[in-house]
Scaffold this motif. Structure first.
Motif, short mmCIF file in Angstrom:
data_model
loop_
_atom_site.label_atom_id
_atom_site.label_comp_id
_atom_site.label_asym_id
_atom_site.label_seq_id
_atom_site.Cartn_x
_atom_site.Cartn_y
_atom_site.Cartn_z
N GLN A 144 31.43 30.41 32.05
CA GLN A 144 32.75 30.42 31.44
C GLN A 144 33.80 30.29 32.54
O GLN A 144 33.66 30.89 33.61
N ASP A 145 34.83 29.49 32.27
CA ASP A 145 35.96 29.40 33.18
C ASP A 145 36.82 30.63 33.01
O ASP A 145 36.93 31.18 31.91
N GLY A 146 37.45 31.05 34.08
CA GLY A 146 38.30 32.22 33.99
C GLY A 146 39.44 32.19 34.99
O GLY A 146 39.56 31.28 35.80
N ARG A 147 40.27 33.17 34.87
CA ARG A 147 41.34 33.45 35.82
C ARG A 147 41.16 34.91 36.17
O ARG A 147 41.03 35.74 35.28
N GLY A 148 41.14 35.23 37.43
CA GLY A 148 40.91 36.61 37.80
C GLY A 148 41.82 37.06 38.91
O GLY A 148 42.55 36.26 39.52
N GLN A 149 41.77 38.34 39.16
CA GLN A 149 42.47 38.89 40.31
C GLN A 149 41.67 40.07 40.82
O GLN A 149 40.94 40.71 40.08
N TRP A 150 41.81 40.32 42.10
CA TRP A 150 41.15 41.45 42.72
C TRP A 150 41.85 41.76 44.03
O TRP A 150 42.60 40.93 44.56
N ARG A 151 41.64 42.95 44.55
CA ARG A 151 42.25 43.34 45.82
C ARG A 151 41.23 43.05 46.92
O ARG A 151 40.11 43.57 46.91
N ASP A 152 41.63 42.20 47.86
CA ASP A 152 40.71 41.81 48.93
C ASP A 152 40.59 42.91 49.98
O ASP A 152 41.23 43.97 49.88
N GLY A 153 39.78 42.67 51.00
CA GLY A 153 39.53 43.65 52.05
C GLY A 153 40.77 44.05 52.83
O GLY A 153 40.80 45.12 53.45
N ASN A 154 41.80 43.21 52.81
CA ASN A 154 43.06 43.53 53.51
C ASN A 154 44.06 44.22 52.60
O ASN A 154 45.19 44.48 53.02
N GLY A 155 43.70 44.46 51.32
CA GLY A 155 44.60 45.13 50.40
C GLY A 155 45.50 44.20 49.62
O GLY A 155 46.34 44.63 48.85
N LEU B 189 27.93 37.48 36.62
CA LEU B 189 28.40 37.28 37.99
C LEU B 189 29.77 36.62 37.92
O LEU B 189 30.00 35.72 37.12
N PHE B 190 30.67 37.06 38.80
CA PHE B 190 32.03 36.55 38.83
C PHE B 190 32.27 35.87 40.17
O PHE B 190 32.26 36.53 41.22
N PHE B 191 32.48 34.55 40.12
CA PHE B 191 32.65 33.74 41.32
C PHE B 191 34.10 33.33 41.47
O PHE B 191 34.64 32.63 40.61
N GLY B 192 34.71 33.72 42.57
CA GLY B 192 36.07 33.27 42.87
C GLY B 192 36.03 31.88 43.48
O GLY B 192 34.98 31.41 43.93
N THR B 193 37.17 31.22 43.50
CA THR B 193 37.22 29.85 44.04
C THR B 193 38.14 29.71 45.25
O THR B 193 38.06 28.71 45.95
N GLN B 194 39.02 30.70 45.48
CA GLN B 194 39.90 30.63 46.66
C GLN B 194 39.11 31.07 47.89
O GLN B 194 38.33 32.01 47.82
N ILE C 93 46.41 41.57 46.72
CA ILE C 93 45.93 41.19 45.40
C ILE C 93 45.86 39.67 45.35
O ILE C 93 46.86 38.98 45.56
N GLU C 94 44.67 39.17 45.11
CA GLU C 94 44.42 37.73 45.06
C GLU C 94 44.24 37.32 43.60
O GLU C 94 43.50 37.96 42.86
N ARG C 95 44.91 36.25 43.20
CA ARG C 95 44.74 35.68 41.86
C ARG C 95 44.13 34.30 42.05
O ARG C 95 44.60 33.53 42.89
N GLU C 96 43.12 34.01 41.23
CA GLU C 96 42.43 32.74 41.43
C GLU C 96 41.70 32.28 40.18
O GLU C 96 41.38 33.07 39.30
N ARG C 97 41.42 30.99 40.15
CA ARG C 97 40.54 30.43 39.14
C ARG C 97 39.15 30.94 39.47
O ARG C 97 38.80 31.14 40.63
N SER C 98 38.37 31.22 38.44
CA SER C 98 37.05 31.79 38.68
C SER C 98 36.05 31.30 37.63
O SER C 98 36.42 30.61 36.68
#
Length: 158
Positions: free
Chosen positions: A94-105, A57-62, A107-112
């Motif tokens: 595990q701590d991570g850094r991720g990015q994904w495209r949100d519902g508005n298009g 499971l990948f949990f974003g923090t923003q 690209i969000e980068r965040e600690r995860s």
């Protein structure tokens, strides 16, 4: 003693240097290679462990609503309250850094955080409901659009 012209001497030194530099690389590479018999053995020939499911499971923090990011303390409290009771045998975070495209298009980068769960295939149906509850709870509690999930069958030996 053989006397060489400066250009020939320079070329000879260059060739010797290249050969000397390449030798350790070849030696180290040979250490990592599998023996020919192991490399040619079919993957199914080695069977260890029991059939398990690995769920990540990948949990974003923003927070998309502009609220403050989820802190380490908040996430660990969430794990203690919502995850551990369903998976008391163990889990990995595990701590991570991720990015994904949100519902508005955007690209969000965040600690995860990546949460890894292992459970027997025979428990998959029961664990699926628990995992979906964990995802839903995190999304609601921390105003997240999604908690990504990846499942894979594997063999596990403890």
């Amino acid at each position: 003693m053989l006397t060489l012209k400066p250009r020939v001497r320079l070329a000879a030194v260059g060739v010797a240097f290249v050969l000397a530099a390449a030798t350790p690389v070849a030696a180290y590479a040979a250490l990592d290679d599998e023996p020919a018999s192991a490399a040619s053995a079919p993957a199914s020939a080695v069977s260890r462990g029991k059939p398990y499911v690995e769920t990540r499971l990948f949990f974003g923090t923003q927070r998309p609503d502009g609220g403050p990011p989820v802190t380490d303390e908040q996430f660990m409290a969430f794990v203690d309250q919502e995850v551990t009771p369903s998976f008391p045998s163990g889990l990995t975070i595990q701590d991570g850094r991720g990015q994904w495209r949100d519902g508005n298009g955007t690209i969000e980068r965040e600690r995860s955080y990546e949460l890894i769960l292992l459970y027997p295939v025979s428990e998959a149906r029961v664990q699926d409901a628990r995992i979906e509850r964990i995802r839903d709870t995190y999304e609601r509690r921390y105003a997240q659009e999604s908690v990504a999930r990846a499942d894979e069958t594997t063999r596990v030996d403890f």
